[in-house]
Design a protein around this motif. Structure first.
Motif, PDB file in Angstrom:
ATOM      1  N   VAL A   1       5.818 -37.376 -40.758  1.00  0.00           N
ATOM      2  CA  VAL A   1       5.133 -37.299 -42.254  1.00  0.00           C
ATOM      3  C   VAL A   1       4.541 -38.631 -42.159  1.00  0.00           C
ATOM      4  N   GLN A   2       5.016 -39.607 -42.012  1.00  0.00           N
ATOM      5  CA  GLN A   2       4.472 -40.956 -42.252  1.00  0.00           C
ATOM      6  C   GLN A   2       3.303 -41.237 -41.321  1.00  0.00           C
ATOM      7  N   LEU A   3       3.296 -40.732 -40.024  1.00  0.00           N
ATOM      8  CA  LEU A   3       2.205 -40.841 -39.287  1.00  0.00           C
ATOM      9  C   LEU A   3       0.935 -39.806 -39.967  1.00  0.00           C
ATOM     10  N   VAL A   4       1.150 -38.887 -40.073  1.00  0.00           N
ATOM     11  CA  VAL A   4       0.113 -38.028 -41.038  1.00  0.00           C
ATOM     12  C   VAL A   4      -0.525 -38.681 -42.389  1.00  0.00           C
ATOM     13  N   LEU A   5       0.493 -39.368 -42.914  1.00  0.00           N
ATOM     14  CA  LEU A   5       0.033 -40.175 -44.002  1.00  0.00           C
ATOM     15  C   LEU A   5      -0.751 -41.324 -43.730  1.00  0.00           C
ATOM     16  N   GLY A   6      -0.461 -41.962 -42.527  1.00  0.00           N
ATOM     17  CA  GLY A   6      -1.163 -43.005 -42.241  1.00  0.00           C
ATOM     18  C   GLY A   6      -2.753 -42.475 -41.722  1.00  0.00           C
ATOM     19  N   LEU A   7      -2.584 -41.595 -40.936  1.00  0.00           N
ATOM     20  CA  LEU A   7      -4.023 -41.002 -40.662  1.00  0.00           C
ATOM     21  C   LEU A   7      -4.766 -40.430 -41.602  1.00  0.00           C
ATOM     22  N   ILE A   8      -4.238 -39.981 -42.769  1.00  0.00           N
ATOM     23  CA  ILE A   8      -4.847 -39.498 -43.973  1.00  0.00           C
ATOM     24  C   ILE A   8      -5.551 -41.047 -44.616  1.00  0.00           C
ATOM     25  N   THR A   9      -4.947 -41.946 -44.407  1.00  0.00           N
ATOM     26  CA  THR A   9      -5.530 -43.129 -45.217  1.00  0.00           C
ATOM     27  C   THR A   9      -6.718 -43.654 -44.501  1.00  0.00           C
ATOM     28  N   LEU A  10      -7.059 -43.228 -43.068  1.00  0.00           N
ATOM     29  CA  LEU A  10      -8.129 -43.722 -42.415  1.00  0.00           C
ATOM     30  C   LEU A  10      -9.520 -43.589 -43.064  1.00  0.00           C
ATOM     31  N   PRO A  11      -9.816 -42.346 -43.565  1.00  0.00           N
ATOM     32  CA  PRO A  11     -10.993 -42.203 -44.176  1.00  0.00           C
ATOM     33  C   PRO A  11     -11.242 -42.892 -45.633  1.00  0.00           C
ATOM     34  N   TYR A  12     -10.187 -43.241 -46.414  1.00  0.00           N
ATOM     35  CA  TYR A  12      -9.958 -44.156 -47.331  1.00  0.00           C
ATOM     36  C   TYR A  12     -10.266 -45.481 -47.063  1.00  0.00           C
ATOM     37  N   SER A  13      -9.994 -45.908 -45.882  1.00  0.00           N
ATOM     38  CA  SER A  13     -10.284 -47.309 -45.439  1.00  0.00           C
ATOM     39  C   SER A  13     -11.783 -47.506 -45.100  1.00  0.00           C
ATOM     40  N   LEU A  14     -12.154 -46.418 -44.328  1.00  0.00           N
ATOM     41  CA  LEU A  14     -13.761 -46.372 -44.080  1.00  0.00           C
ATOM     42  C   LEU A  14     -14.527 -46.450 -45.456  1.00  0.00           C
ATOM     43  N   SER A  15     -14.180 -45.770 -46.297  1.00  0.00           N
ATOM     44  CA  SER A  15     -15.027 -45.502 -47.600  1.00  0.00           C
ATOM     45  C   SER A  15     -14.871 -47.241 -48.223  1.00  0.00           C
ATOM     46  N   HIS A  16     -13.886 -47.915 -47.859  1.00  0.00           N
ATOM     47  CA  HIS A  16     -14.002 -49.575 -48.392  1.00  0.00           C
ATOM     48  C   HIS A  16     -14.342 -50.307 -47.209  1.00  0.00           C
ATOM     49  N   SER A  17     -15.584 -50.005 -46.876  1.00  0.00           N
ATOM     50  CA  SER A  17     -16.163 -51.056 -45.874  1.00  0.00           C
ATOM     51  C   SER A  17     -16.163 -52.375 -46.008  1.00  0.00           C
ATOM     52  N   ASP A  18     -15.907 -53.154 -47.227  1.00  0.00           N
ATOM     53  CA  ASP A  18     -16.016 -54.439 -47.564  1.00  0.00           C
ATOM     54  C   ASP A  18     -14.720 -55.069 -47.116  1.00  0.00           C
ATOM     55  N   GLY A  19     -13.913 -54.372 -46.970  1.00  0.00           N
ATOM     56  CA  GLY A  19     -12.469 -55.089 -46.414  1.00  0.00           C
ATOM     57  C   GLY A  19     -11.605 -55.546 -47.542  1.00  0.00           C
ATOM     58  N   THR A  20     -11.811 -55.001 -49.127  1.00  0.00           N
ATOM     59  CA  THR A  20     -10.943 -55.198 -49.924  1.00  0.00           C
ATOM     60  C   THR A  20      -9.657 -54.535 -49.984  1.00  0.00           C
TER      61      THR A  20
ATOM     62  N   PHE B   1     -13.160 -66.350 -37.234  1.00  0.00           N
ATOM     63  CA  PHE B   1     -13.634 -65.683 -35.827  1.00  0.00           C
ATOM     64  C   PHE B   1     -14.205 -64.283 -36.387  1.00  0.00           C
ATOM     65  N   ILE B   2     -13.404 -63.583 -37.342  1.00  0.00           N
ATOM     66  CA  ILE B   2     -13.827 -62.226 -37.796  1.00  0.00           C
ATOM     67  C   ILE B   2     -13.723 -62.216 -39.398  1.00  0.00           C
ATOM     68  N   SER B   3     -14.744 -61.483 -39.803  1.00  0.00           N
ATOM     69  CA  SER B   3     -14.658 -61.219 -41.240  1.00  0.00           C
ATOM     70  C   SER B   3     -13.718 -59.969 -41.762  1.00  0.00           C
ATOM     71  N   PRO B   4     -13.341 -60.089 -43.027  1.00  0.00           N
ATOM     72  CA  PRO B   4     -12.260 -59.191 -43.341  1.00  0.00           C
ATOM     73  C   PRO B   4     -12.787 -57.609 -43.047  1.00  0.00           C
ATOM     74  N   ALA B   5     -14.079 -57.321 -43.504  1.00  0.00           N
ATOM     75  CA  ALA B   5     -14.679 -56.101 -43.302  1.00  0.00           C
ATOM     76  C   ALA B   5     -14.656 -55.442 -41.923  1.00  0.00           C
ATOM     77  N   ASN B   6     -14.954 -56.534 -40.821  1.00  0.00           N
ATOM     78  CA  ASN B   6     -14.832 -56.076 -39.424  1.00  0.00           C
ATOM     79  C   ASN B   6     -13.539 -55.984 -39.111  1.00  0.00           C
ATOM     80  N   LYS B   7     -12.401 -56.783 -39.302  1.00  0.00           N
ATOM     81  CA  LYS B   7     -11.265 -56.671 -38.977  1.00  0.00           C
ATOM     82  C   LYS B   7     -10.812 -55.235 -39.474  1.00  0.00           C
ATOM     83  N   GLN B   8     -11.070 -54.937 -40.602  1.00  0.00           N
ATOM     84  CA  GLN B   8     -10.639 -53.568 -41.232  1.00  0.00           C
ATOM     85  C   GLN B   8     -11.371 -52.511 -40.255  1.00  0.00           C
TER      86      GLN B   8
END
Length: 242
Positions: free
Chosen positions: A135-154, A80-87
């Motif tokens: 602190v955990q919420l801040v760390l989670g928000l920090i990971t968002l740019p890293y996730s966008l940089s891995h646009s292939d969903g790896t 239904f959805i690719s890993p990249a789009n799911k990410q």
């Protein structure tokens, strides 16, 4: 570092899950009077209302999003959805929920710290767990740019495979060895929250989930009972009066 990595992502998850489950059961069995959230609703109710609603709405979305996102095998959603789009969906939806939760939690933390009355009535563990969640919420928000940089969903696939291997008792820390450091700190602190769960006010979350059982209860039949009139009993005095 390889020894520490193996401990944190192969052994530490099971320590946290064991303490989480057994500790919650032990506290419910031995200290039921402490099984509560210790609400401070009577003090600054308006700020509590806004902060609590925003926090709970955001944290519930994040909890179920992480649970289904990490524990759902890829072969179920790939048709239904690719890993990249799911990410991408996870990044944007989780980002919005994370910001909402962050605003609410910041309001709750602010009133706990800066209101003298609430601070005096708060336990140290209340403030401690709120800070850890913040602190955990801040760390989670920090990971968002890293996730966008891995646009292939790896990145998402590696995290999913690691989480699923933990739950089927086939841990493999090598799954996330190449992930960015922000992801690893976020994972370790998230597991630590489960470790601290039975010793904090977070145990009331169990009660919140338990209320879902009321949706599946059989209806209770309540019948009204008509009270009959009891016959009067004459006495000797009444006979004499008559």
């Amino acid at each position: 570092m390889s020894t520490l990595h193996n401990f944190l992502f192969n052994v530490y998850p099971y320590i946290c899950l064991t303490v989480f489950l057994m500790g919650s059961l032990a506290r419910f069995d031995r200290d039921q009077y402490t099984w509560k959230s210790d609400s401070s609703q009577m003090l600054r109710a308006k700020q509590l209302r806004w902060g609590s609603n925003l926090f709970h709405a955001g944290i519930l979305f994040l909890f179920f999003g992480h649970a289904f996102g990490l524990l759902t095998p890829s072969f179920i959603y790939e048709p239904f959805i690719s890993p990249a789009n799911k990410q991408l969906v996870a990044v944007y939806a989780g980002g919005v929920a994370g910001v909402i939760c962050f605003i609410g939690l910041t309001m709750l933390l602010h009133r706990r710290i800066f209101d003298p009355r609430i601070r005096l009535t708060s336990h140290r563990t209340d403030l401690f767990i709120l800070i850890i969640l913040w602190v955990q919420l801040v760390l989670g928000l920090i990971t968002l740019p890293y996730s966008l940089s891995h646009s292939d969903g790896t990145a998402m696939l590696q995290l999913s495979h690691w989480a699923q291997s933990i739950f089927i008792f086939q841990p493999n820390a090598a799954e996330i060895v190449n992930l960015d450091f922000a992801y690893k700190i976020h994972l370790v602190l998230g597991m630590t929250i489960f470790l601290l769960f039975p010793f904090s006010r977070l145990v009331h979350v169990w009660s919140g989930f338990a209320t879902v059982a009321y949706l599946f209860r059989s209806p209770q039949l309540v019948r009204s009972r008509r009270l009959g009139v009891t016959p009067s009993v004459s006495t000797d005095a009444s006979r004499k009066t008559a």
